[in-house]
Design an enzyme around this catalytic site. Structure first.
Site, PDB file in Angstrom:
ATOM      1  N   ASP A 190     -26.487 -33.704   8.688  1.00  8.22           N
ATOM      2  CA  ASP A 190     -25.813 -34.735   9.480  1.00  8.22           C
ATOM      3  C   ASP A 190     -25.997 -36.108   8.844  1.00  8.22           C
ATOM      4  O   ASP A 190     -25.057 -36.902   8.759  1.00  8.22           O
ATOM      5  CB  ASP A 190     -26.372 -34.727  10.904  1.00  8.22           C
ATOM      6  CG  ASP A 190     -25.783 -35.820  11.765  1.00  8.22           C
ATOM      7  OD1 ASP A 190     -24.581 -35.766  12.066  1.00  8.22           O
ATOM      8  OD2 ASP A 190     -26.524 -36.755  12.136  1.00  8.22           O
TER       9      ASP A 190
ATOM     10  N   GLU B 223     -22.674 -28.788   8.552  1.00  5.47           N
ATOM     11  CA  GLU B 223     -23.750 -29.735   8.256  1.00  5.47           C
ATOM     12  C   GLU B 223     -24.925 -29.045   7.572  1.00  5.47           C
ATOM     13  O   GLU B 223     -25.549 -29.610   6.663  1.00  5.47           O
ATOM     14  CB  GLU B 223     -24.202 -30.414   9.549  1.00  5.47           C
ATOM     15  CG  GLU B 223     -23.150 -31.328  10.147  1.00  5.47           C
ATOM     16  CD  GLU B 223     -23.509 -31.859  11.513  1.00  5.47           C
ATOM     17  OE1 GLU B 223     -22.906 -32.871  11.934  1.00  5.47           O
ATOM     18  OE2 GLU B 223     -24.384 -31.264  12.184  1.00  5.47           O
TER      19      GLU B 223
END
Length: 248
Positions: free
Chosen positions: A49, A120
């Site tokens: 992320d 991610e």
């Protein structure tokens, strides 16, 4: 399909061969099947992320020097939103390659949070395996179309700025706006403008003011260059900027 086959298939989908395949296995392991949640993809998702956010922020900073912090923040939120990440994961076919527990195997459709999370996680795995540059290449390859699409739907709709950036970086020339025609009385004139970049001439557009015509002409040029989808089209499944930010 055995785990090893899934890993090989995932590498083919990604177009990337891992030096440490264990990183990819971990990136594909959902918490529902892991013996210990520390061995699932949750930690990689956390790291990915941040890597994703940094790459997108850097790219937006490069592309839009005229945007203020608020504009950049809104655009970044849309590009890295869960809905956009899930769309990319589903488009690549990553969602079907995740190792999940029995409770999720029979589901006709896996949740978007799971799809976004695996993207991610894979970003983090590539980052750990080969470094920032490799992760950046992967991210921009899959998310740059969304940057262009969401930028085009901001309230500024500054197609001229987007074309300026693209033309200078990719074509080695600045766009020139030529007045082709003007019609109507002085109090209600309409203007026809076209864009020329180097030796390339693009379609013309009309507007009630020269600036409006220039923006429309810039949009046409961006569409002809493939930077933006044709009007009314978008990357498959893409939402508007507002919808993507709201999702976040």
């Amino acid at each position: 399909m055995e785990n090893e086959e899934l890993v090989l298939r995932c590498e083919e989908v990604l177009g990337y061969r891992f030096m440490n395949p264990q990183l990819l296995k971990e990136a594909l392991t959902h918490a529902s099947i892991a013996d210990d949640r520390r061995h699932s993809n949750e930690r990689l998702e956390f790291l990915g992320d941040s890597v994703l956010g940094l790459v997108v922020c850097q790219r937006l900073f490069e592309l839009f020097p005229q945007y203020l912090e608020g504009d950049l923040t809104k655009l970044k939120s849309a590009v890295v939103s869960r809905s956009t990440c899930a769309l990319v994961a589903n488009t690549l076919g990553l969602t079907e390659l995740i190792f999940v527990g029995r409770g999720m195997v029979g589901r006709p459709e896996r949740p978007s949070s799971l799809a976004a999370g695996v993207l991610e996680s894979i970003i983090a795995a590539i980052y750990l395996d080969s470094g920032f540059d490799a992760a950046r290449v992967f991210i921009l390859k899959n998310l740059e179309p969304f940057i262009s699409q969401y930028a085009a739907t901001t309230h500024q709709q500054n197609y001229k700025s987007l074309l300026q950036q693209h033309a200078q970086q990719e074509m080695g020339a600045a766009p020139v706006y030529e007045l082709v025609d003007e019609r109507g009385p002085d109090h209600s004139k309409h203007f026809e403008v076209r864009v020329v970049v180097g030796a390339q001439v693009f379609g013309s557009a009309w507007g009630a003011a020269k600036k409006q015509a220039e923006q429309k002409a810039a949009q046409l040029a961006l569409e002809e260059l493939g930077v933006l989808p044709r009007e009314g089209a978008a990357p498959a499944g893409a939402e508007s900027l507002e919808e993507a930010v709201k999702e976040e």
